[in-house]
Scaffold this active site. Sequence first.
Site, short mmCIF file in Angstrom:
data_model
loop_
_atom_site.label_atom_id
_atom_site.label_comp_id
_atom_site.label_asym_id
_atom_site.label_seq_id
_atom_site.Cartn_x
_atom_site.Cartn_y
_atom_site.Cartn_z
N GLU A 156 0.81 -1.22 0.00
CA GLU A 156 0.00 0.00 0.00
C GLU A 156 0.85 1.27 0.00
O GLU A 156 0.40 2.31 -0.47
CB GLU A 156 -0.96 0.01 1.20
N PHE A 190 -11.12 -7.12 14.26
CA PHE A 190 -10.06 -7.60 13.36
C PHE A 190 -9.75 -6.52 12.31
O PHE A 190 -10.65 -6.00 11.67
CB PHE A 190 -10.49 -8.90 12.67
N GLN A 191 -8.48 -6.21 12.17
CA GLN A 191 -7.98 -5.20 11.23
C GLN A 191 -8.59 -3.81 11.45
O GLN A 191 -8.73 -3.04 10.52
CB GLN A 191 -8.16 -5.66 9.78
N LYS A 201 -17.28 -0.35 6.59
CA LYS A 201 -17.80 -1.38 5.69
C LYS A 201 -19.32 -1.25 5.56
O LYS A 201 -19.86 -1.40 4.46
CB LYS A 201 -17.43 -2.75 6.24
N MET A 235 24.72 7.99 0.45
CA MET A 235 24.72 9.26 1.17
C MET A 235 25.09 9.02 2.64
O MET A 235 25.77 9.84 3.26
CB MET A 235 23.36 9.95 1.05
#
Lengths: 580, 197
Positions: free
Chosen positions: A57, A119-120, A169, A482
């Site tokens: 993501e 959940f999540q 949802k 760097m």
Amino acid sequence: MSEAKFAGTRLTGAEILWATLEGEGVREVFGYPGGAILPAYDALRKFPIRHILVRHEQGAVHMADGYARASGKVGVAVATSGPGATNMVTGIATAMMDSIPLLCVTGQVSSKVLGTDAFQEIDITGITLPVTKHNYLVTRAEDIAPVIREALLVARSGRPGPVLVDITKDAQQGSATYDFAASAPEPYRPHPMLRAEEDSVLKAAELIRSAKRPVILAGHGMIQSGARKQVLALAERLQIPVASTLLGLGGFPASHPLSLGMMGMHGEAWVNQAIQQSDLLIACGMRFDDRVTGSLATYAIYAKKIHIEIDPAEINKNVKVDVALIGDLAEVLETLLPHLAPREGESAWMREVNAMKGECSVRDIQNLPDTGHLYAAHVMNDLWHATHGKAIVVTDVGQHQMWEAQYYKHEDPRTLITSGGLGTMGFALPAAIGAKVACPEKEVWVIAGDGGFQMTAAELSTIAQENLDINIAVVNNGYLGMVRQWQEFFYEKNYESSPILSPDYVKLADAHGIPGVAVRTRGEVLPAVKAARERKGPFLINFLVEKEDSVYPMIAAGSALHEMIRRPGHNPLIETAQDV
Amino acid sequence: MLHTFVALVEDKPGVLTRVASLFRRLNINIVSLTVGHSEKTGVSRMTIVSDASPTAGHRIMASLYKLENVLQVDDVGQAACVSRELALIKVAATPKTRSHIFELAEVFRARIVDLAPESLMIEITGVESKIEGLIQVLNESDDRILEISRTGRMVMRRGQHTSRVLDAMRVPSGESESEPIAEDDEAEITEEADLPQ
């Protein structure tokens, strides 16, 4: 159009999401499905919106970011709740620091279980509060259309920025009457402190007229505002040299005789000298970042400062200015220009600046004998020649980023895409995908170091799946370059944890069905670039460059802008490239 | 130095967090913050007192305006305004030791709002220095303070009545500016001049 097709009909929240996006002109989104966003994905096929499936993501947000930077439109990224949403955070912060307009849509657990550690479930509006311009939690289907429309407006208005919309949802599954027109947001309320008052404009004009050694500092705002015409007019009318910030590169044409190039920590010596000796800085859409000013106590002490900026919170934040003109750069310059009469011929100041230029750019990199060493600077220079400075170049963060900024001369706005403020390694590969999707007709190059490339290399698979014509240059020196350079300069060459092993990138590309070639010498650079350009579809070049080269000149953090660390004399590579 | 801002904000969930988070991000301590309804439905009024450098006012105000839910901000720093704070102070006191507290309350124009066998509660309204004055006197006279609850500063500019909320929401108020109100009767005189410090 769906806004007409569906207007007044009963739709699910998921359908409303896509119908609204379609109505707003969104045709491409970058995303990754998951439980809480599945209703939205289920409805996607009914709408003419292309979905690019990412591998992580963070990549989705960088892609939307690259899309926005290349096109000027709002980029859209989609993810599920919980880990999907938290993975977006680095991408959102990257966009926030560089003022990029993004819409991030995340799924959320049902409103009935919000706050129960379902959940999540994660509080993503809480997490992203400091890194978004604004964010929303939507729990009802009827709120989706107005919130999405308002979010897009907020993202692109004023000083642009990322906006996140978290949709539960049950809001996606519920239904509501869809009315695109009735969901139109209130007109954007401009920042009430926006003002370029008449007397400030007159004062600025007076300062510009009386300045003997003026310098224009062109920032990202010049590109965001589309103010090339106005800045060109200002520079040409009074023969004022123009220095650019990293994100401003391409705003002012590099080949223009008044263009100085990049200022700041790794800016060319003459640019920083010109700023330090200047008696008037005209800052155009830039924010005096510490990478640009060096030590503030010694920054341009002889110069009066005019700050033209859209965000009032930037005024006097780092550098105290004499005149602030707050507003859109193009609009402010339009009101300022009529007060300035043209000046003919090259000014004494410009001759002085050009003299400094000659002193610093010792030789031309092109004329160096081939010593068998391949320097990253060679790669950038040759790439610039081969692409006539017209490609969209997407860089990662580190040494190669600075070499690109020094040696690739950008002529057009939105042709250099790079993470400036946050300095996000792993940005280049996904951002290039977004840029290519936004501008399929343009030649797109990724330039990434071996460190940053490995952070998001999984997106190679996205490129293969979408068969995007992206050319990838990995500048491979076997170090986090760097970091190694700072260890060399400031940590007594204690190269702790900076050497990094790479896979065989050509084989890695091959595993994705992407052809590639390794380049070890100067002579192989142009043929490899030619092969990449000729191939329709992705191509990877693994440039195995000098391992312990450093970016010069360099201003150590906290030092004055004119106190530059210069390339040691015995090194065969010159410090700066002069145009051929 | 102390900066006082009056912000009109949308009355929605999370707005307080956004405002508070802004100060946290700037590493500026909030000294006091009061929130309540304003004269317009859907708009809350916040008075925020913060301790920041003298030059920070502009940046805080500009940053507050960048929050989408903030409608209007006023930096009332040097402006002529009425400033008040309410405090409830519970003091240990028996019937024998009460009477001198009653006297103190009288001097400070405070009120006794609760009386129990072993304690009493004082309600006092005024500028911070007045409230701190009472607390100091109570401490010095060996009265044990059991609890203090203070609202924090709330301020309002003097005179020139125009609804700032309506102004912020771009609704013409249609009212002409009223005459400047005469000095707020007892307020400033009592608090700044007459009281023992």
